[in-house]
Design an enzyme around this catalytic site. Structure first.
Site, PDB file in Angstrom:
ATOM      1  CG  ASP A  49      -0.388  -0.005   2.524  1.00 27.68           C
ATOM      2  OD1 ASP A  49       0.846  -0.084   2.628  1.00 27.68           O
ATOM      3  OD2 ASP A  49      -1.155   0.077   3.521  1.00 27.68           O
ATOM      4  CB  SER A  50       4.602   1.651  -0.035  1.00 26.22           C
ATOM      5  OG  SER A  50       4.806   0.486  -0.812  1.00 26.22           O
ATOM      6  CG  ASP A  56       0.291  -3.994   2.120  1.00 28.74           C
ATOM      7  OD1 ASP A  56      -0.091  -4.632   3.121  1.00 28.74           O
ATOM      8  OD2 ASP A  56       1.070  -3.024   2.172  1.00 28.74           O
ATOM      9  CD  GLU A  98       7.514  -0.810   7.188  1.00 27.07           C
ATOM     10  OE1 GLU A  98       6.441  -1.411   6.989  1.00 27.07           O
ATOM     11  OE2 GLU A  98       7.741   0.330   6.733  1.00 27.07           O
TER      12      GLU A  98
HETATM   13  O1  KIV Z   1       3.444  -1.056   1.689  1.00 27.89           O
HETATM   14  C1  KIV Z   1       4.575  -1.549   1.687  1.00 27.89           C
HETATM   15  O2  KIV Z   1       5.355  -1.412   0.724  1.00 27.89           O
HETATM   16  C2  KIV Z   1       4.982  -2.291   2.865  1.00 27.89           C
HETATM   17  C3  KIV Z   1       6.425  -2.656   2.991  1.00 27.89           C
HETATM   18  C4  KIV Z   1       7.280  -1.479   3.258  1.00 27.89           C
HETATM   19  C5  KIV Z   1       6.590  -3.690   4.017  1.00 27.89           C
HETATM   20  O3  KIV Z   1       4.179  -2.591   3.684  1.00 27.89           O
END
Ligand code: KIV
Length: 266
Positions: A46-47, A85, A183
């Site tokens: 979700d990044s 995610d 993380e």
């Molecule tokens: O959203 C994401 O990319 C993440 C990673 C940084 C673990 O949750």
């Protein structure tokens, strides 16, 4: 091309002591590059909200946005293990919503598994999704969807807090998580979690003990320059390369060097 990983083959590789490699990806071309590079696991994080969609944090990301990106990634990397995610408020409210939304990741997004960040109800949700027949990666340490509760963007697991992170990882494993992502935590925490659980661990800025290292693609390629977490190593400066290419293109057009004879149709 190497055979596609399953949760079982990833676990076996970890048990053999192999170092595993993960990255995030959000688009078809990047997923393709990741697959060509032999990456073991892609997380459609979700990044995406911060590094691709211009949101200030991950909270505004919707299920529809996640599914859109998962589909692109799956098309680009058909032979790679892909984890979707679960965004903020897609699993926090009830088991039913969690199962329905996890199902969308698998059915519509083509994902092999989903990821759930730690919160008090996370073990219950992981159990519900697992009982519905899907694979869940549990996420402990710094959990961005709870940044407000954690008091900001802060390294987790210092001092006594390490025990809590280990307890969370154990609770998620007990609920059925097939692996645990840690993380932004101290290396001691990365090690303590890795030693405490039986499933393989994925480190994102959690030292070198986890079985897999995973980095946000845009960080490692130098595409996201708003900030650089300490745990990131840059392997390219693509933002500079792209900006420079666009400047040269604009200059060529303005100076009438492009298009030229070689770009004309007969
Ligand atoms: O959203 C994401 O990319 C993440 C990673 C940084 C673990 O949750």
């Amino acid at each position: 091309m190497a055979k596609k990983h399953t949760a079982r083959s990833l676990q076996r590789a970890a048990d053999r002591g192999e170092r595993l490699v993960g990255v995030t990806a959000y688009t078809h071309p990047m997923a393709r590059f990741a697959e060509e590079a032999g990456i073991d696991l892609i997380l459609v994080g979700d990044s995406v909200g911060m590094v691709e969609l211009g949101y200030p944090d991950t909270l505004p990301v919707t299920m529809d946005e996640m599914i859109h990106h998962c589909r692109a990634v799956r098309r680009g990397a058909p032979q790679t293990f892909v984890v979707g995610d679960m965004p903020f408020m897609s699993y926090q409210v009830s088991d039913e919503e969690a199962v329905r939304n996890a199902g969308r990741f698998v059915k519509e997004g083509g994902c092999d598994a989903v990821k759930v960040e730690w919160c008090a109800s996370a073990p219950q949700r992981v159990r519900a999704i697992t009982e519905a027949g899907m694979l869940v990666m549990g996420h402990v340490g710094f959990t961005p969807q709870r940044t407000a509760q954690l008091g900001g963007y802060r390294v987790q697991g210092r001092g006594d807090a390490r025990r809590h992170v280990v307890e969370q990882a154990l609770a998620l494993q007990e609920a059925g998580a097939f692996c645990i992502l840690i993380e932004m935590a101290t290396p001691e925490t990365g090690r303590a979690v890795t030693e405490a659980v039986d499933v393989f661990t994925v480190g994102v800025g959690a030292g070198d003990h986890p079985h897999m290292q995973l980095v946000v693609m845009n960080d490692l390629l130098g595409l996201f320059r708003e900030f650089k977490p300490r745990y990131v190593k840059r392997y390219a400066e693509l933002a500079d390369v792209i900006t420079d290419a666009l400047k040269r293109y604009a200059e060529d057009v303005r100076e009438r060097r492009f298009p030229s004879e070689e770009n004309f149709y007969e």
